[in-house]
Design a protein around this motif. Structure first.
Motif, mmCIF file in Angstrom:
data_model
loop_
_atom_site.group_PDB
_atom_site.id
_atom_site.type_symbol
_atom_site.label_atom_id
_atom_site.label_comp_id
_atom_site.label_asym_id
_atom_site.label_seq_id
_atom_site.Cartn_x
_atom_site.Cartn_y
_atom_site.Cartn_z
ATOM 1 N N ALA A 76 -37.194 34.079 27.002
ATOM 2 C CA ALA A 76 -37.504 34.220 28.425
ATOM 3 C C ALA A 76 -37.578 35.688 28.831
ATOM 4 O O ALA A 76 -38.447 36.079 29.616
ATOM 5 C CB ALA A 76 -36.465 33.489 29.270
ATOM 6 N N SER A 77 -36.688 36.512 28.285
ATOM 7 C CA SER A 77 -36.699 37.934 28.655
ATOM 8 C C SER A 77 -37.979 38.609 28.173
ATOM 9 O O SER A 77 -38.514 39.486 28.849
ATOM 10 C CB SER A 77 -35.473 38.649 28.097
ATOM 11 O OG SER A 77 -35.540 38.766 26.693
ATOM 12 N N LEU A 78 -38.485 38.218 27.020
ATOM 13 C CA LEU A 78 -39.743 38.786 26.536
ATOM 14 C C LEU A 78 -40.905 38.389 27.445
ATOM 15 O O LEU A 78 -41.825 39.168 27.650
ATOM 16 C CB LEU A 78 -40.010 38.334 25.097
ATOM 17 C CG LEU A 78 -39.037 38.878 24.050
ATOM 18 C CD1 LEU A 78 -39.315 38.253 22.690
ATOM 19 C CD2 LEU A 78 -39.093 40.392 23.984
ATOM 20 N N GLY A 79 -40.832 37.198 28.023
ATOM 21 C CA GLY A 79 -41.862 36.761 28.961
ATOM 22 C C GLY A 79 -41.875 37.597 30.223
ATOM 23 O O GLY A 79 -42.932 37.780 30.855
ATOM 24 N N LEU A 80 -40.739 38.144 30.604
ATOM 25 C CA LEU A 80 -40.671 38.992 31.797
ATOM 26 C C LEU A 80 -41.495 40.262 31.627
ATOM 27 O O LEU A 80 -41.975 40.834 32.603
ATOM 28 C CB LEU A 80 -39.217 39.360 32.120
ATOM 29 C CG LEU A 80 -38.334 38.235 32.633
ATOM 30 C CD1 LEU A 80 -36.898 38.720 32.769
ATOM 31 C CD2 LEU A 80 -38.841 37.717 33.965
ATOM 32 N N LEU A 81 -41.672 40.707 30.396
ATOM 33 C CA LEU A 81 -42.442 41.924 30.153
ATOM 34 C C LEU A 81 -43.902 41.770 30.555
ATOM 35 O O LEU A 81 -44.573 42.751 30.873
ATOM 36 C CB LEU A 81 -42.340 42.327 28.680
ATOM 37 C CG LEU A 81 -40.958 42.721 28.183
ATOM 38 C CD1 LEU A 81 -40.970 42.951 26.684
ATOM 39 C CD2 LEU A 81 -40.451 43.957 28.914
#
Length: 94
Positions: A16-21
């Motif tokens: 999910a954190s990578l999707g925030l990028l």
């Protein structure tokens, strides 16, 4: 929580954190504000769950200083939401 569940949560969080990028600054702000709202909307259940966690930590013999740091109250949670809102208002969150 079993270690298997924790590992799964860690993996999901990382994905999910990578999707925030890939989000725009405006979208990231919206996510942070939604997180702040969710914390406030669920403050009672968060505190109740945290009380169980601190009780379990005490029973397992954790140091009282650790238990105190683990503890959440309304003031700490509101501090978290204020921090999220402050980050959301910044021009570049990354």
């Amino acid at each position: 929580m079993k270690s298997n569940n924790i590992n799964n949560l860690i993996k999901q969080t990382k994905v999910a954190s990578l999707g925030l990028l890939d989000l725009t600054a405006k979208q990231r702000s919206a996510v942070l504000l939604a997180l702040a709202k969710s914390l406030l909307d669920n403050i009672s259940s968060i505190i109740t769950a945290n009380q169980k966690d601190t009780a379990a930590a005490r029973l397992s013999g954790k140091a009282e200083s650790f238990v105190e740091r683990l503890g959440l109250d309304e003031s700490k949670i509101k501090g978290m939401t204020d921090s999220l809102k402050q980050i959301a208002s910044q021009s570049d969150k990354l």
